[in-house]
Enzyme design. Structure first.
Site, PDB file in Angstrom:
ATOM      1  N   GLU A   1       0.845  -1.201   0.000  1.00  0.00           N
ATOM      2  CA  GLU A   1       0.000   0.000   0.000  1.00  0.00           C
ATOM      3  C   GLU A   1       0.876   1.246   0.000  1.00  0.00           C
ATOM      4  O   GLU A   1       2.014   1.222   0.494  1.00  0.00           O
ATOM      5  CB  GLU A   1      -0.911  -0.057   1.242  1.00  0.00           C
ATOM      6  CG  GLU A   1      -1.766   1.157   1.514  1.00  0.00           C
ATOM      7  CD  GLU A   1      -2.814   1.473   0.455  1.00  0.00           C
ATOM      8  OE1 GLU A   1      -2.442   1.529  -0.732  1.00  0.00           O
ATOM      9  OE2 GLU A   1      -3.982   1.693   0.813  1.00  0.00           O
ATOM     10  N   ASP A   2       0.345   2.332  -0.541  1.00  0.00           N
ATOM     11  CA  ASP A   2       1.112   3.591  -0.531  1.00  0.00           C
ATOM     12  C   ASP A   2       1.055   4.280   0.829  1.00  0.00           C
ATOM     13  O   ASP A   2       2.077   4.611   1.420  1.00  0.00           O
ATOM     14  CB  ASP A   2       0.642   4.538  -1.658  1.00  0.00           C
ATOM     15  CG  ASP A   2      -0.862   4.817  -1.656  1.00  0.00           C
ATOM     16  OD1 ASP A   2      -1.588   4.190  -0.862  1.00  0.00           O
ATOM     17  OD2 ASP A   2      -1.305   5.653  -2.452  1.00  0.00           O
TER      18      ASP A   2
ATOM     19  N   ASP B   1      -3.845   5.880   6.268  1.00  0.00           N
ATOM     20  CA  ASP B   1      -4.296   7.142   6.841  1.00  0.00           C
ATOM     21  C   ASP B   1      -5.260   6.803   7.985  1.00  0.00           C
ATOM     22  O   ASP B   1      -4.818   6.469   9.084  1.00  0.00           O
ATOM     23  CB  ASP B   1      -4.954   7.943   5.703  1.00  0.00           C
ATOM     24  CG  ASP B   1      -5.299   9.370   6.063  1.00  0.00           C
ATOM     25  OD1 ASP B   1      -4.529   9.994   6.803  1.00  0.00           O
ATOM     26  OD2 ASP B   1      -6.333   9.862   5.598  1.00  0.00           O
TER      27      ASP B   1
ATOM     28  N   GLY C   1      -6.929   4.180   8.148  1.00  0.00           N
ATOM     29  CA  GLY C   1      -6.797   2.734   8.318  1.00  0.00           C
ATOM     30  C   GLY C   1      -8.024   1.975   7.846  1.00  0.00           C
ATOM     31  O   GLY C   1      -8.027   0.744   7.812  1.00  0.00           O
TER      32      GLY C   1
ATOM     33  N   THR D   1      -9.506   1.721   4.825  1.00  0.00           N
ATOM     34  CA  THR D   1      -9.369   0.975   3.566  1.00  0.00           C
ATOM     35  C   THR D   1      -8.670  -0.362   3.794  1.00  0.00           C
ATOM     36  O   THR D   1      -9.179  -1.424   3.412  1.00  0.00           O
ATOM     37  CB  THR D   1      -8.552   1.801   2.534  1.00  0.00           C
ATOM     38  OG1 THR D   1      -9.109   3.095   2.426  1.00  0.00           O
ATOM     39  CG2 THR D   1      -8.525   1.124   1.191  1.00  0.00           C
ATOM     40  N   LEU D   2      -7.540  -0.297   4.441  1.00  0.00           N
ATOM     41  CA  LEU D   2      -6.753  -1.514   4.619  1.00  0.00           C
ATOM     42  C   LEU D   2      -7.411  -2.511   5.563  1.00  0.00           C
ATOM     43  O   LEU D   2      -7.260  -3.728   5.393  1.00  0.00           O
ATOM     44  CB  LEU D   2      -5.344  -1.149   5.109  1.00  0.00           C
ATOM     45  CG  LEU D   2      -4.226  -1.914   4.449  1.00  0.00           C
ATOM     46  CD1 LEU D   2      -4.412  -2.036   2.949  1.00  0.00           C
ATOM     47  CD2 LEU D   2      -2.899  -1.263   4.736  1.00  0.00           C
TER      48      LEU D   2
ATOM     49  N   LYS E   1       0.588   7.299   8.276  1.00  0.00           N
ATOM     50  CA  LYS E   1       0.159   8.516   8.990  1.00  0.00           C
ATOM     51  C   LYS E   1      -0.521   8.052  10.275  1.00  0.00           C
ATOM     52  O   LYS E   1      -1.739   8.062  10.396  1.00  0.00           O
ATOM     53  CB  LYS E   1      -0.845   9.294   8.149  1.00  0.00           C
ATOM     54  CG  LYS E   1      -0.299   9.938   6.910  1.00  0.00           C
ATOM     55  CD  LYS E   1      -1.406  10.826   6.335  1.00  0.00           C
ATOM     56  CE  LYS E   1      -1.053  11.396   5.009  1.00  0.00           C
ATOM     57  NZ  LYS E   1      -2.180  12.133   4.415  1.00  0.00           N
TER      58      LYS E   1
ATOM     59  N   PHE F   1      -0.687  16.343   3.356  1.00  0.00           N
ATOM     60  CA  PHE F   1      -1.056  15.637   2.133  1.00  0.00           C
ATOM     61  C   PHE F   1       0.171  15.477   1.252  1.00  0.00           C
ATOM     62  O   PHE F   1       0.829  16.458   0.901  1.00  0.00           O
ATOM     63  CB  PHE F   1      -2.157  16.401   1.396  1.00  0.00           C
ATOM     64  CG  PHE F   1      -2.861  15.548   0.395  1.00  0.00           C
ATOM     65  CD1 PHE F   1      -3.914  14.732   0.774  1.00  0.00           C
ATOM     66  CD2 PHE F   1      -2.446  15.531  -0.933  1.00  0.00           C
ATOM     67  CE1 PHE F   1      -4.560  13.915  -0.155  1.00  0.00           C
ATOM     68  CE2 PHE F   1      -3.081  14.715  -1.863  1.00  0.00           C
ATOM     69  CZ  PHE F   1      -4.144  13.913  -1.464  1.00  0.00           C
TER      70      PHE F   1
ATOM     71  N   ARG G   1       1.732  11.698  -9.873  1.00  0.00           N
ATOM     72  CA  ARG G   1       2.182  10.320  -9.650  1.00  0.00           C
ATOM     73  C   ARG G   1       3.585  10.108 -10.211  1.00  0.00           C
ATOM     74  O   ARG G   1       4.344   9.284  -9.732  1.00  0.00           O
ATOM     75  CB  ARG G   1       1.235   9.320 -10.323  1.00  0.00           C
ATOM     76  CG  ARG G   1      -0.149   9.246  -9.696  1.00  0.00           C
ATOM     77  CD  ARG G   1      -0.897   8.008 -10.203  1.00  0.00           C
ATOM     78  NE  ARG G   1      -2.320   8.084  -9.956  1.00  0.00           N
ATOM     79  CZ  ARG G   1      -2.928   7.728  -8.827  1.00  0.00           C
ATOM     80  NH1 ARG G   1      -2.218   7.267  -7.819  1.00  0.00           N
ATOM     81  NH2 ARG G   1      -4.236   7.822  -8.698  1.00  0.00           N
TER      82      ARG G   1
HETATM   83  P1  IMP Z   1      -7.448   5.322   4.659  1.00  0.00           P
HETATM   84  O1  IMP Z   1      -8.591   4.380   4.410  1.00  0.00           O
HETATM   85  O2  IMP Z   1      -7.936   6.578   5.327  1.00  0.00           O
HETATM   86  O3  IMP Z   1      -6.323   4.683   5.424  1.00  0.00           O
HETATM   87  O4  IMP Z   1      -7.005   5.806   3.234  1.00  0.00           O
HETATM   88  C1  IMP Z   1      -5.801   5.486   2.680  1.00  0.00           C
HETATM   89  C2  IMP Z   1      -5.831   5.928   1.235  1.00  0.00           C
HETATM   90  O5  IMP Z   1      -6.126   7.330   1.145  1.00  0.00           O
HETATM   91  C3  IMP Z   1      -4.458   5.766   0.636  1.00  0.00           C
HETATM   92  O6  IMP Z   1      -4.338   4.524   0.000  1.00  0.00           O
HETATM   93  C4  IMP Z   1      -4.396   6.899  -0.360  1.00  0.00           C
HETATM   94  O7  IMP Z   1      -4.918   6.477  -1.593  1.00  0.00           O
HETATM   95  C5  IMP Z   1      -5.287   7.954   0.206  1.00  0.00           C
HETATM   96  N1  IMP Z   1      -4.473   8.959   0.894  1.00  0.00           N
HETATM   97  C6  IMP Z   1      -4.327   9.158   2.227  1.00  0.00           C
HETATM   98  N2  IMP Z   1      -3.485  10.142   2.495  1.00  0.00           N
HETATM   99  C7  IMP Z   1      -3.045  10.613   1.296  1.00  0.00           C
HETATM  100  C8  IMP Z   1      -2.113  11.635   0.913  1.00  0.00           C
HETATM  101  O8  IMP Z   1      -1.486  12.319   1.731  1.00  0.00           O
HETATM  102  N3  IMP Z   1      -1.928  11.786  -0.417  1.00  0.00           N
HETATM  103  C9  IMP Z   1      -2.563  11.050  -1.352  1.00  0.00           C
HETATM  104  N4  IMP Z   1      -3.432  10.067  -1.036  1.00  0.00           N
HETATM  105  C10 IMP Z   1      -3.681   9.853   0.273  1.00  0.00           C
HETATM  106 MG    MG Z   2      -4.306   4.186  -2.126  1.00  0.00          MG
END
Ligand code: IMP
Ligand code: MG
Length: 174
Positions: A94-95, A98, A100, A102-103, A126, A147, A160
């Site tokens: 994963e990139d 944030d 958490g 999604t994962l 993060k 961000f 990207r």
């Molecule tokens: P989460 O479900 O909040 O953990 O979302 C994670 C997803 O949000 C990452 O896979 C990114 O695609 C996107 N994301 C979160 N922070 C950033 C950022 O600083 N820049 C770009 N994409 C972000």
């Molecule tokens: Mg992503």
């Protein structure tokens, strides 16, 4: 405007470091890397080239959405894996983690497919933004709020292709 946070060199060093950790944990076992599109496409391609284990790579794309007010963590599979992951060592790449959400959902979905092991490797964590408890097994950089873009990570699909990881800053913050 963008301010450089991690240079190409910083990232390359970190990717090698993560690859060594993965190699140590898996001895010479086979690994199936799951690249979460689109953000981790560059990270995955660099990472897998540093891992000496017999490896396969598959791709998955999910979309997460809630509404403006709350993060619901509704995660839908837009493009599913082509590989059957049952009894495989799976490493989700994963990139950014944030909130958490999604994962957490991706991990739940993949767990039901009975992999032999299921680990997470994130380039950026993060941690202070977490809304649900989830720990990544491998973490590149831990950052505070902000961000970031570059090295596969986008803002409205742009940046990207930027080789460094940069933080987006307001003009008056420079
Ligand atoms: P989460 O479900 O909040 O953990 O979302 C994670 C997803 O949000 C990452 O896979 C990114 O695609 C996107 N994301 C979160 N922070 C950033 C950022 O600083 N820049 C770009 N994409 C972000
Ligand atoms: Mg992503």
């Amino acid at each position: 405007m963008l301010r450089k946070l991690f240079s190409e060199q910083d990232i390359a060093k970190k990717v090698k470091d993560l690859a060594r950790q993965i190699e140590n944990d898996f001895a010479n076992e086979e690994i199936l890397f799951v690249c979460l599109l689109k953000g981790s496409f560059i990270f995955t391609s660099d990472l897998v080239r540093q891992v000496g284990n017999p490896s396969r790579i598959d791709f998955m794309r999910v979309s997460s959405y809630g509404n403006q007010m709350t993060t619901q963590g509704n995660v839908e599979i837009v493009k599913d894996l082509e590989e059957d992951i049952e009894a495989k060592n799976v490493v989700i790449v994963e990139d950014i983690i944030d909130s958490g959400l999604t994962l957490t959902r991706v991990r739940e979905m993949l767990r039901t497919r009975n992999p032999k092991s299921l680990k997470i490797c994130t380039l950026i964590d993060k941690r202070c933004r977490r809304e649900v408890e989830i720990e990544s097994d491998y973490v590149g950089f831990t950052i505070d709020d902000g961000f970031v873009v570059g090295y596969g990570i986008d803002y409205a699909e742009y940046y990207r292709n930027c080789p460094d990881i940069c933080v987006v800053v307001e003009e008056n913050e420079v």
